[in-house]
Motif scaffolding. Structure first.
Motif, PDB file in Angstrom:
ATOM      1  N   MET A  75      39.974  37.202  62.433  1.00  0.00           N
ATOM      2  CA  MET A  75      41.380  37.183  62.022  1.00  0.00           C
ATOM      3  C   MET A  75      41.702  38.455  61.249  1.00  0.00           C
ATOM      4  SD  MET A  75      43.427  34.429  59.622  1.00  0.00           S
ATOM      5  CE  MET A  75      43.276  33.111  60.833  1.00  0.00           C
ATOM      6  N   SER A  76      42.888  39.024  61.494  1.00  0.00           N
ATOM      7  CA  SER A  76      43.303  40.227  60.786  1.00  0.00           C
ATOM      8  C   SER A  76      43.567  39.907  59.311  1.00  0.00           C
ATOM      9  CB  SER A  76      44.569  40.796  61.424  1.00  0.00           C
ATOM     10  OG  SER A  76      44.333  41.165  62.759  1.00  0.00           O
ATOM     11  N   ALA A  77      43.433  40.949  58.486  1.00  0.00           N
ATOM     12  CA  ALA A  77      43.636  40.741  57.055  1.00  0.00           C
ATOM     13  C   ALA A  77      43.948  42.069  56.379  1.00  0.00           C
ATOM     14  CB  ALA A  77      42.391  40.116  56.428  1.00  0.00           C
ATOM     15  N   LEU A  78      44.495  41.972  55.177  1.00  0.00           N
ATOM     16  CA  LEU A  78      44.630  43.098  54.267  1.00  0.00           C
ATOM     17  C   LEU A  78      43.533  42.980  53.223  1.00  0.00           C
ATOM     18  CD1 LEU A  78      48.408  43.494  53.287  1.00  0.00           C
ATOM     19  CD2 LEU A  78      47.034  45.081  54.634  1.00  0.00           C
ATOM     20  N   VAL A  79      42.810  44.054  52.992  1.00  0.00           N
ATOM     21  CA  VAL A  79      41.806  44.075  51.931  1.00  0.00           C
ATOM     22  C   VAL A  79      42.348  44.958  50.818  1.00  0.00           C
ATOM     23  CG1 VAL A  79      39.441  44.628  51.304  1.00  0.00           C
ATOM     24  CG2 VAL A  79      39.958  43.789  53.612  1.00  0.00           C
ATOM     25  N   VAL A  80      42.451  44.396  49.630  1.00  0.00           N
ATOM     26  CA  VAL A  80      43.037  45.122  48.501  1.00  0.00           C
ATOM     27  C   VAL A  80      41.969  46.007  47.873  1.00  0.00           C
ATOM     28  CG1 VAL A  80      44.208  44.884  46.284  1.00  0.00           C
ATOM     29  CG2 VAL A  80      44.620  43.211  48.096  1.00  0.00           C
ATOM     30  N   ARG A  81      42.255  47.306  47.810  1.00  0.00           N
ATOM     31  CA  ARG A  81      41.298  48.249  47.240  1.00  0.00           C
ATOM     32  C   ARG A  81      41.664  48.670  45.818  1.00  0.00           C
ATOM     33  NH1 ARG A  81      37.016  46.958  49.910  1.00  0.00           N
ATOM     34  NH2 ARG A  81      37.091  47.422  52.154  1.00  0.00           N
ATOM     35  N   ALA A  82      42.958  48.660  45.478  1.00  0.00           N
ATOM     36  CA  ALA A  82      43.376  49.046  44.123  1.00  0.00           C
ATOM     37  C   ALA A  82      44.759  48.478  43.856  1.00  0.00           C
ATOM     38  CB  ALA A  82      43.398  50.568  43.971  1.00  0.00           C
ATOM     39  N   VAL A  83      45.033  48.179  42.589  1.00  0.00           N
ATOM     40  CA  VAL A  83      46.370  47.773  42.160  1.00  0.00           C
ATOM     41  C   VAL A  83      46.742  48.591  40.925  1.00  0.00           C
ATOM     42  CG1 VAL A  83      46.140  45.426  43.066  1.00  0.00           C
ATOM     43  CG2 VAL A  83      45.516  45.889  40.693  1.00  0.00           C
ATOM     44  N   GLY A  84      48.036  48.755  40.709  1.00  0.00           N
ATOM     45  CA  GLY A  84      48.532  49.431  39.507  1.00  0.00           C
ATOM     46  C   GLY A  84      49.165  48.396  38.602  1.00  0.00           C
ATOM     47  N   GLY A  85      50.481  48.214  38.756  1.00  0.00           N
ATOM     48  CA  GLY A  85      51.169  47.147  38.032  1.00  0.00           C
ATOM     49  C   GLY A  85      50.938  45.811  38.717  1.00  0.00           C
ATOM     50  N   PRO A  86      51.648  44.774  38.278  1.00  0.00           N
ATOM     51  CA  PRO A  86      51.479  43.451  38.886  1.00  0.00           C
ATOM     52  C   PRO A  86      51.807  43.464  40.382  1.00  0.00           C
ATOM     53  CG  PRO A  86      52.716  43.311  36.825  1.00  0.00           C
ATOM     54  CD  PRO A  86      52.601  44.764  37.152  1.00  0.00           C
ATOM     55  N   VAL A  87      50.991  42.768  41.161  1.00  0.00           N
ATOM     56  CA  VAL A  87      51.211  42.576  42.599  1.00  0.00           C
ATOM     57  C   VAL A  87      51.147  41.074  42.854  1.00  0.00           C
ATOM     58  CG1 VAL A  87      50.412  43.060  44.934  1.00  0.00           C
ATOM     59  CG2 VAL A  87      50.152  44.797  43.138  1.00  0.00           C
ATOM     60  N   LEU A  88      52.245  40.505  43.346  1.00  0.00           N
ATOM     61  CA  LEU A  88      52.357  39.061  43.520  1.00  0.00           C
ATOM     62  C   LEU A  88      52.702  38.726  44.965  1.00  0.00           C
ATOM     63  CD1 LEU A  88      54.585  38.251  40.405  1.00  0.00           C
ATOM     64  CD2 LEU A  88      52.084  38.219  40.522  1.00  0.00           C
ATOM     65  N   VAL A  89      52.130  37.644  45.471  1.00  0.00           N
ATOM     66  CA  VAL A  89      52.561  37.105  46.748  1.00  0.00           C
ATOM     67  C   VAL A  89      53.889  36.379  46.521  1.00  0.00           C
ATOM     68  CG1 VAL A  89      52.025  35.482  48.603  1.00  0.00           C
ATOM     69  CG2 VAL A  89      50.194  36.842  47.567  1.00  0.00           C
ATOM     70  N   GLN A  90      54.891  36.696  47.352  1.00  0.00           N
ATOM     71  CA  GLN A  90      56.203  36.069  47.211  1.00  0.00           C
ATOM     72  C   GLN A  90      56.779  35.736  48.582  1.00  0.00           C
ATOM     73  OE1 GLN A  90      57.419  34.957  44.544  1.00  0.00           O
ATOM     74  NE2 GLN A  90      56.407  36.130  42.915  1.00  0.00           N
ATOM     75  N   ASP A  91      57.571  34.671  48.618  1.00  0.00           N
ATOM     76  CA  ASP A  91      58.369  34.348  49.796  1.00  0.00           C
ATOM     77  C   ASP A  91      59.749  33.942  49.290  1.00  0.00           C
ATOM     78  OD1 ASP A  91      57.991  31.764  48.820  1.00  0.00           O
ATOM     79  OD2 ASP A  91      56.573  31.182  50.392  1.00  0.00           O
ATOM     80  N   ARG A  92      60.429  33.067  49.980  1.00  0.00           N
ATOM     81  CA  ARG A  92      61.776  32.674  49.561  1.00  0.00           C
ATOM     82  C   ARG A  92      61.773  31.614  48.467  1.00  0.00           C
ATOM     83  NH1 ARG A  92      66.064  32.454  54.544  1.00  0.00           N
ATOM     84  NH2 ARG A  92      66.311  34.719  54.806  1.00  0.00           N
ATOM     85  N   GLY A  93      60.594  31.209  48.014  1.00  0.00           N
ATOM     86  CA  GLY A  93      60.519  30.291  46.884  1.00  0.00           C
ATOM     87  C   GLY A  93      60.447  28.836  47.306  1.00  0.00           C
ATOM     88  N   ARG A  94      60.481  27.956  46.286  1.00  0.00           N
ATOM     89  CA  ARG A  94      60.350  26.515  46.523  1.00  0.00           C
ATOM     90  C   ARG A  94      61.548  25.774  45.923  1.00  0.00           C
ATOM     91  NH1 ARG A  94      56.071  28.345  43.556  1.00  0.00           N
ATOM     92  NH2 ARG A  94      54.636  28.065  45.271  1.00  0.00           N
ATOM     93  N   PRO A  95      62.720  25.880  46.552  1.00  0.00           N
ATOM     94  CA  PRO A  95      63.902  25.179  46.025  1.00  0.00           C
ATOM     95  C   PRO A  95      63.767  23.671  46.168  1.00  0.00           C
ATOM     96  CG  PRO A  95      64.371  26.068  48.189  1.00  0.00           C
ATOM     97  CD  PRO A  95      63.008  26.588  47.805  1.00  0.00           C
ATOM     98  N   GLY A  96      64.557  22.954  45.357  1.00  0.00           N
ATOM     99  CA  GLY A  96      64.643  21.509  45.509  1.00  0.00           C
ATOM    100  C   GLY A  96      63.716  20.702  44.637  1.00  0.00           C
ATOM    101  N   HIS A  97      63.009  21.351  43.693  1.00  0.00           N
ATOM    102  CA  HIS A  97      62.045  20.625  42.864  1.00  0.00           C
ATOM    103  C   HIS A  97      62.392  20.669  41.373  1.00  0.00           C
ATOM    104  CE1 HIS A  97      59.461  20.158  46.368  1.00  0.00           C
ATOM    105  NE2 HIS A  97      59.573  21.457  46.592  1.00  0.00           N
TER     106      HIS A  97
END
Length: 283
Positions: A1-23
């Motif tokens: 399976m294809s993937a991204l391998v993270v080699r370095a980060v600077g500031g915050p890096v977050l996984v995001q989508d359209r969120g979880r409305p309704g809760h």
């Protein structure tokens, strides 16, 4: 399976989508991408499903390596991009061959960039969403070097456009306001639009804290019971310095909401850096 391998980060890096409305009834906010327009644009360019997850990158510094053949795109704050050392433009659909690395430098303007991969990022869902909520601590943990992020199959169509122009994030920003349900708790709510404000250093995804001449708070009003809150709500704490709720805001609040930023303008707030000027106008 294809993937991204993270080699370095600077500031915050977050996984995001359209969120979880309704809760909100169980105390869980929507969260999701701070700049929804940029997040959605990256997915459209790649032919992804609108709900596909992206990486929200603050002030660049991210380096990722392709595991398998990948198509990627970066939108939002115009980070300086390089693929295998070759400069590439923000807003372009780019091919990453196996082993090639994409780096995001510091953008000259704006705050948050969005890295999307064709197929979306395949991280575990919680309450129907992959979004990281910084206030509640829900969703995937912030991305770290060495992490492998699988690529999913959330596709809506083919890649039809190879590039779009980057949005500018320069100059003072003016956003529209609606009067809030508690505007009479401010001595003069019109001062919100009459005065310039600056983004405070302790602003984050929960709220944009503003610096400037404080607003007067009507005395002897007592305390409000907790009331429902939403993204863009402008709360007035006792010190008179407004706080504009962001995507990770609490679902209730006790300070009076004296105004609400027009929803279409809240994305622009997510690109403001500390020290930048913000003005309001009545919508």
């Amino acid at each position: 399976m294809s993937a991204l391998v993270v080699r370095a980060v600077g500031g915050p890096v977050l996984v995001q989508d359209r969120g979880r409305p309704g809760h909100a009834a169980i105390g869980v906010g929507t969260a999701g991408a701070a700049d929804r327009a940029s997040h959605d644009l990256a997915n459209r360019l790649l032919g992804n499903d609108p709900g596909a997850a992206t990486l929200e990158v603050v002030l660049g510094g991210l380096e990722v390596e392709a595991e398998g053949m990948l198509w990627v795109c970066v939108t939002g704050a115009p980070a300086q991009l390089a693929v295998g050392g070759r400069a590439e433009p923000t807003g372009a659909v780019l091919a990453l061959r196996p082993g090639e690395r994409l780096t995001l430098g510091t953008p000259p303007s704006g705050l948050r960039s969005y890295l999307a991969v064709r197929g979306g990022l395949d991280t575990p869902r919680l309450l129907g969403s992959r979004a990281h909520d910084t206030l509640a601590g829900l969703g995937p943990a912030p991305v770290r070097p060495g992490e492998r992020i699988a690529v999913g199959r959330e596709l809506a169509g083919e890649i039809l456009v190879d590039a779009v122009a980057s949005r500018r994030h320069e100059g003072p920003v003016t956003v529209g306001l609606h009067r809030g349900p508690r505007d009479d708790w401010a001595v003069d709510a019109d001062a919100l639009v009459a005065r310039p404000w600056r983004v405070a250093a302790d602003s984050d995804r929960v709220g944009l804290r503003l610096e400037g001449e404080p607003l007067g708070v009507v005395p002897d009003r007592g305390e409000l019971p907790s009331e429902g809150a939403l993204r863009g709500a402008v709360q007035l704490p006792p010190d008179g310095r407004p706080v504009v709720f962001g995507p990770d805001h609490p679902v209730t609040g006790g300070y009076p909401v004296v105004a609400v930023v027009a929803d279409a303008d809240t994305d622009r707030l997510s690109q403001l850096r500390p020290g930048e000027e913000l003005r309001f106008r009545w919508a």
